[in-house]
Scaffold this motif. Structure first.
Motif, mmCIF file in Angstrom:
data_model
loop_
_atom_site.group_PDB
_atom_site.id
_atom_site.type_symbol
_atom_site.label_atom_id
_atom_site.label_comp_id
_atom_site.label_asym_id
_atom_site.label_seq_id
_atom_site.Cartn_x
_atom_site.Cartn_y
_atom_site.Cartn_z
ATOM 1 N N ASN A 1 32.805 37.914 29.075
ATOM 2 C CA ASN A 1 32.721 36.881 28.037
ATOM 3 C C ASN A 1 33.972 36.888 27.154
ATOM 4 N N ARG A 2 35.124 37.003 27.858
ATOM 5 C CA ARG A 2 36.455 36.901 27.259
ATOM 6 C C ARG A 2 36.793 38.057 26.310
ATOM 7 N N ILE A 3 36.002 39.124 26.368
ATOM 8 C CA ILE A 3 36.312 40.337 25.620
ATOM 9 C C ILE A 3 36.860 41.358 26.610
ATOM 10 N N VAL A 4 38.089 41.817 26.386
ATOM 11 C CA VAL A 4 38.736 42.757 27.301
ATOM 12 C C VAL A 4 38.127 44.146 27.111
ATOM 13 N N LEU A 5 37.534 44.684 28.187
ATOM 14 C CA LEU A 5 36.919 46.006 28.142
ATOM 15 C C LEU A 5 37.740 47.062 28.883
ATOM 16 N N CYS A 6 38.667 46.611 29.736
ATOM 17 C CA CYS A 6 39.488 47.559 30.479
ATOM 18 C C CYS A 6 40.835 46.930 30.787
ATOM 19 N N ASN A 7 41.892 47.672 30.505
ATOM 20 C CA ASN A 7 43.241 47.258 30.902
ATOM 21 C C ASN A 7 44.139 48.494 30.904
ATOM 22 N N ALA A 8 45.426 48.312 31.177
ATOM 23 C CA ALA A 8 46.338 49.447 31.291
ATOM 24 C C ALA A 8 46.437 50.221 29.976
ATOM 25 N N PHE A 9 46.414 49.499 28.856
ATOM 26 C CA PHE A 9 46.511 50.163 27.554
ATOM 27 C C PHE A 9 45.311 51.074 27.314
ATOM 28 N N LEU A 10 44.107 50.591 27.621
ATOM 29 C CA LEU A 10 42.898 51.381 27.407
ATOM 30 C C LEU A 10 42.857 52.585 28.340
ATOM 31 N N LYS A 11 43.361 52.403 29.565
ATOM 32 C CA LYS A 11 43.409 53.541 30.488
ATOM 33 C C LYS A 11 44.374 54.602 29.982
ATOM 34 N N ALA A 12 45.530 54.192 29.515
ATOM 35 C CA ALA A 12 46.530 55.143 29.037
ATOM 36 C C ALA A 12 46.059 55.883 27.790
ATOM 37 N N ALA A 13 45.188 55.237 27.031
ATOM 38 C CA ALA A 13 44.689 55.853 25.798
ATOM 39 C C ALA A 13 43.593 56.874 26.057
ATOM 40 N N ASP A 14 43.106 56.947 27.295
ATOM 41 C CA ASP A 14 42.017 57.863 27.641
ATOM 42 C C ASP A 14 42.599 59.244 27.919
ATOM 43 N N THR A 15 42.835 60.008 26.868
ATOM 44 C CA THR A 15 43.456 61.317 26.959
ATOM 45 C C THR A 15 42.597 62.342 26.226
ATOM 46 N N VAL A 16 42.917 63.609 26.417
ATOM 47 C CA VAL A 16 42.223 64.655 25.679
ATOM 48 C C VAL A 16 42.395 64.452 24.179
ATOM 49 N N LYS A 17 43.582 64.038 23.768
ATOM 50 C CA LYS A 17 43.830 63.797 22.339
ATOM 51 C C LYS A 17 42.898 62.724 21.794
ATOM 52 N N SER A 18 42.632 61.699 22.604
ATOM 53 C CA SER A 18 41.749 60.621 22.139
ATOM 54 C C SER A 18 40.320 61.105 21.944
ATOM 55 N N LEU A 19 39.942 62.208 22.581
ATOM 56 C CA LEU A 19 38.587 62.741 22.459
ATOM 57 C C LEU A 19 38.445 63.701 21.278
ATOM 58 N N ASP A 20 39.554 64.059 20.664
ATOM 59 C CA ASP A 20 39.532 64.912 19.482
ATOM 60 C C ASP A 20 39.132 64.060 18.280
ATOM 61 N N ALA A 21 37.939 64.311 17.766
ATOM 62 C CA ALA A 21 37.411 63.511 16.660
ATOM 63 C C ALA A 21 37.559 64.206 15.315
ATOM 64 N N THR A 22 38.296 65.303 15.285
ATOM 65 C CA THR A 22 38.479 66.040 14.030
ATOM 66 C C THR A 22 39.348 65.235 13.073
ATOM 67 N N GLN A 23 38.898 65.088 11.859
ATOM 68 C CA GLN A 23 39.627 64.355 10.832
ATOM 69 C C GLN A 23 40.250 65.323 9.826
#
Length: 435
Positions: free
Chosen positions: A126-148
């Motif tokens: 429905n015209r909402i992008v759920l997957c692309n190259a940018f989102l794949k590249a952002a899927d890293t261990v660092k992205s899973l670190d939720a510590t603020q």
């Protein structure tokens, strides 16, 4: 019929097995999304399933997929308007009439079909992008670190993987790739007065300092194992591997046995092994723990994934981590199959798993402590894996030493023990969504 015995699945063996039969099933989930996945049906044919049931109150559906390769479209499951552009790289599907719960697309790659997956460069709903190259590249261990900044406790998103190839799952297969199931660990026991150790059970990473396994895995010949003999190996897919960069080896500091543990029951067959401490990497990640709300009847008929180290179907050592799909059965199915066995084990704290007597796909001795993993869609449209059960019991025929793969296996449900697990694992509950 021969008399059945209950068996604590570690027995006294140093050889352990998971009986996996049948063809390899390859599943591809672009960006780890919960709404769409591709199953390899034959060497040439892939079936995509778009699970529209996940979304409520949608009046229209526009599915847009841009593939890396040129594709051949064989058909779809519902009457649809279809647009194909850019030399068969770009596809748009608009189902007509009522919105289906599941929408299937049958396709193949025009070249190199037997070795490639239908890699998705972009997926929109429905015209909402759920997957692309940018989102794949952002899927890293660092992205899973939720510590603020200012947080006193380390926080990490659980049940997610962060390797490129983990968009692809291989089940009913001989080998798991590093990072496929990064929460599964091997529990080894050191032999007295030597530097040698043998594989004992599986376990599950639930925090940087806690491994959840079966309580009976902490016993040998009816006695608790000395904590100093327990070794945890994380990030490995082959027990023979030595000094690999992605492997972590830790010794146990403490074992917390569930206070209601009973060797004859699966109700509270749980233990937490405390270590100091795991480092989260591409190959070592925590699994989410299901709870605190639980209703096992909602599990009945659902498929899940189980993993384990062990021997081949011929009981020959393979030492490799293998994974397979399985299914959660209604209690009645198991009770009727072996009324002398399952009614003693099944209650609101346990459940029964397996495809049935003719499938030959079941854990066996030594796979105890391994988890039953449930994929669950999250608000960010991705899948998080949840640990729902710990393997506890199997059926053993008189005169046999291996769990019989024709019998269903019984898991301890972690849901009822959510509070005990979180308290003893040092966990703090938070949302499992990457912002």
């Amino acid at each position: 019929m021969a008399m059945l015995y209950l068996v604590l699945s570690l027995c006294v063996l140093q050889v352990h097995s998971m009986a996996l039969k049948g063809p390899v099933l390859t599943r591809y989930q672009p960006c780890g999304l919960g709404v769409i996945y591709f199953d390899k049906i034959t060497d040439m044919l892939w079936r995509a399933e778009v699970n529209l049931q996940l979304y409520e109150n949608i009046n229209e559906v526009v599915i847009e997929i841009i593939f890396e390769n040129q594709m051949t479209l064989y058909g779809v499951s519902h009457n649809s308007t279809i647009f194909i552009n850019n030399q068969s790289h770009n596809f748009t599907f608009i189902p007509k009439g009522n919105i289906p719960d599941q929408y299937h697309i049958y396709t193949s790659i025009k070249e190199n079909t037997t070795t490639s997956v239908p890699t998705v460069e972009r997926f929109s709903l429905n015209r909402i992008v759920l997957c692309n190259a940018f989102l794949k590249a952002a899927d890293t261990v660092k992205s899973l670190d939720a510590t603020q900044p200012g947080d006193r406790e380390y926080q990490h998103v659980c049940g997610r993987r962060s390797l490129d190839h983990t968009e692809v799952n291989y089940v009913r297969t001989e080998y798991a790739q590093a990072g496929d199931w990064p929460w599964h660990v091997a529990i080894l026991i050191k032999k007295p007065f030597t530097n040698l150790a043998y594989y004992q059970c599986g376990g599950n990473v639930i925090s940087t300092t806690a491994i959840l396994t079966a309580g009976h895995c902490m016993f040998l010949s009816g006695s608790l194992i000395d904590t100093s003999r327990i070794i945890i190996k994380a990030g490995l897919t082959d027990l023979r591997a030595v000094d690999k960069a992605d492997q972590q080896t830790l010794t146990a500091e403490r074992v917390i046995l569930h206070p209601d543990y009973n060797a004859d029951q699966a109700t509270s067959d749980l233990a937490i092994v405390i270590v100091n401490k795991l480092l989260y990497t591409e190959y070592v990640q925590p699994i989410c723990v299901w709870g605190p709300v639980y209703d096992k009847t909602a599990l009945f008929g659902n498929q899940a994934v189980i993993t384990g180290f062990g021997t081949t179907e011929q009981n020959m050592p393979s030492h490799t981590l293998r994974a397979t799909n399985t299914i959660v059965q209604n209690d009645t199915t198991c009770n009727n199959y072996a009324p002398e066995l399952y009614p003693k084990l099944l209650n609101e704290f346990t459940f029964c798993v397996g495809f049935g007597p003719n499938a030959g796909i079941n854990p066996r001795n030594g796979d105890s402590g391994g988890g039953l993993f449930i994929p669950t869609k999250q608000p960010d449209h991705k899948v998080s894996w949840f640990l729902r059960g710990i393997l506890s019991k199997c059926g053993l025929l008189a005169g046999q030493i291996f769990c019989d793969p024709e019998y269903y296996v019984v898991y301890t449900d972690v849901g009822p023990h959510y509070g005990w697990i979180y308290h003893n694992a040092g966990l703090i509950f938070s949302s499992n969504v990457v912002s």
